[in-house]
Scaffold this motif. Sequence first.
Motif, PDB file in Angstrom:
ATOM      1  N   GLN A 120       6.462   8.859  -2.832  1.00 29.97           N
ATOM      2  CA  GLN A 120       5.962   8.068  -2.004  1.00 29.97           C
ATOM      3  C   GLN A 120       6.418   6.468  -2.313  1.00 29.97           C
ATOM      4  OE1 GLN A 120       2.093   9.118  -2.023  1.00 29.97           O
ATOM      5  NE2 GLN A 120       2.408  10.889  -0.532  1.00 29.97           N
TER       6      GLN A 120
ATOM      7  N   ALA B 243       8.475   3.752  -0.447  1.00 25.83           N
ATOM      8  CA  ALA B 243       7.772   2.496   0.126  1.00 25.83           C
ATOM      9  C   ALA B 243       8.356   1.238  -0.360  1.00 25.83           C
ATOM     10  CB  ALA B 243       6.380   2.723  -0.343  1.00 25.83           C
TER      11      ALA B 243
ATOM     12  N   ASP C 281      11.402  -2.458   1.432  1.00 30.05           N
ATOM     13  CA  ASP C 281      11.499  -4.022   1.070  1.00 30.05           C
ATOM     14  C   ASP C 281      12.715  -4.447   0.351  1.00 30.05           C
ATOM     15  OD1 ASP C 281       8.938  -5.347   2.405  1.00 30.05           O
ATOM     16  OD2 ASP C 281       7.852  -3.824   1.056  1.00 30.05           O
TER      17      ASP C 281
ATOM     18  N   HIS D  13       6.094  -8.342  -1.946  1.00 27.44           N
ATOM     19  CA  HIS D  13       5.635  -7.311  -1.601  1.00 27.44           C
ATOM     20  C   HIS D  13       5.746  -6.269  -2.767  1.00 27.44           C
ATOM     21  CE1 HIS D  13       5.603  -7.418   3.062  1.00 27.44           C
ATOM     22  NE2 HIS D  13       4.661  -8.074   2.462  1.00 27.44           N
TER      23      HIS D  13
ATOM     24  N   VAL E  26      -0.643  -7.476   0.095  1.00 28.04           N
ATOM     25  CA  VAL E  26      -0.306  -6.571   0.773  1.00 28.04           C
ATOM     26  C   VAL E  26       0.695  -5.506   0.206  1.00 28.04           C
ATOM     27  CG1 VAL E  26       1.339  -5.907   2.917  1.00 28.04           C
ATOM     28  CG2 VAL E  26      -0.284  -7.825   3.048  1.00 28.04           C
ATOM     29  N   GLY E  27       1.330  -6.035  -0.674  1.00 25.91           N
ATOM     30  CA  GLY E  27       2.001  -5.101  -1.310  1.00 25.91           C
ATOM     31  C   GLY E  27       1.545  -4.330  -2.384  1.00 25.91           C
TER      32      GLY E  27
ATOM     33  N   LYS F  14      -1.948  -3.269  -2.351  1.00 25.99           N
ATOM     34  CA  LYS F  14      -2.534  -2.435  -1.496  1.00 25.99           C
ATOM     35  C   LYS F  14      -1.785  -1.171  -0.963  1.00 25.99           C
ATOM     36  CE  LYS F  14      -4.312  -5.126   1.324  1.00 25.99           C
ATOM     37  NZ  LYS F  14      -5.274  -5.367   2.509  1.00 25.99           N
ATOM     38  N   LYS F  15      -0.417  -1.691  -0.692  1.00 27.72           N
ATOM     39  CA  LYS F  15       0.300  -0.547  -0.192  1.00 27.72           C
ATOM     40  C   LYS F  15       0.727   0.445  -1.281  1.00 27.72           C
ATOM     41  CE  LYS F  15       5.075  -0.231   1.742  1.00 27.72           C
ATOM     42  NZ  LYS F  15       6.199  -1.017   2.302  1.00 27.72           N
TER      43      LYS F  15
END
Length: 354
Positions: free
Chosen positions: A37, A41, A45, A93, A247-248, A250-251
């Motif tokens: 994953q 993910a 980016d 990110h 954001v990055g 947490k992702k």
Amino acid sequence: MRSLVLLGFVTMSACSGASDPPATKTDADYKQEIVTQMHGALLTDLDGLVTSATQMQAAAPLPKGRGWDKTGDAAALVAMQTAWLAARESYEHVEGALAPIFPDLDRALDERYDGFLEGLAGKGDDYLFDDKGVTGMHAAERILFLETTPANVVAFEASLPGYKAAAWPADEAEAADFKNKLLAKIIVDAKAIRDSWRPAKIDIGTAYQGLIGLVNEQKEKVNKASEGSEESRYAQRTMKDLRANLVGTKKIYVLFSPWLRSKAGGAAIDDQILAGFARLDVAYAAVTTDAIPAPPPTWSAEAPSAADRATPFGKLWTAVHEAVDPTKKESVVGQMNAAAVVFGFPSFVEGKAR
């Protein structure tokens, strides 16, 4: 006859495993899921970084017989700035997870001007447009956003050994070098980190520690704003950097949540980490600009006064420091370290390079 049919049905059900409990995932299963994953993910980016860097180079003008002109190259400048901002968003990110895995490429892409000068031992870099000395995204930013660079940033940099004032390309040769050397190197380095991002390269323990380090680094990024040495200081988008970092982080962090929650006491730790992220979200949402609020003239990071803490910058500084303080067990960094112990990963130690 009826009993034989029932017996056959029971036998078939038992053989099919329809009533068997679901298999319990092992640590190895969770780790493999996270690797798969995480790869997908971050690859999105990284593709965005390469695309934006390529667009920035494509927009760079090659004027005949002159350097850049404010009027004649206005559209090109806006296009380059827009592409730079998109590249920056993509990198912010991913930097938490990738920086400790690819430290050399991270430095090539993301080192600040003062960091490069320190590495050059005071010799400086007198030529701004090639692929030697000071390079990377901030070297391009320093040129592209020359006209929006705040006075305190110029004052800070002017005090550095080896300082060279930022400037636009002054002639055709400098414009060509900016396009074909400085920007070309950014593309090469961006492609190198993207192409190196393969599942076999992913050490999730190192990546997780990098996430903790990046959350902890939020307070350093705010601190530096009071010195004119903040990160995206020429484009004045360091506040947006902080949001993109969160954001990055947490992702990628949520990929670890199922594994953590499968452990004794893990759900409570996960809840506190998510609550810590939420506190940072609130603090960042309170600032409506891409730039960090200007610190008050009397600001002291060692002992800020109550009046200075009440300013927009002081409120941000206080909220970030309280949320990420690694010495406090209840902070998001403290709780992420608690999760690292559960996972069997090394804990983050402040002051240790990511």
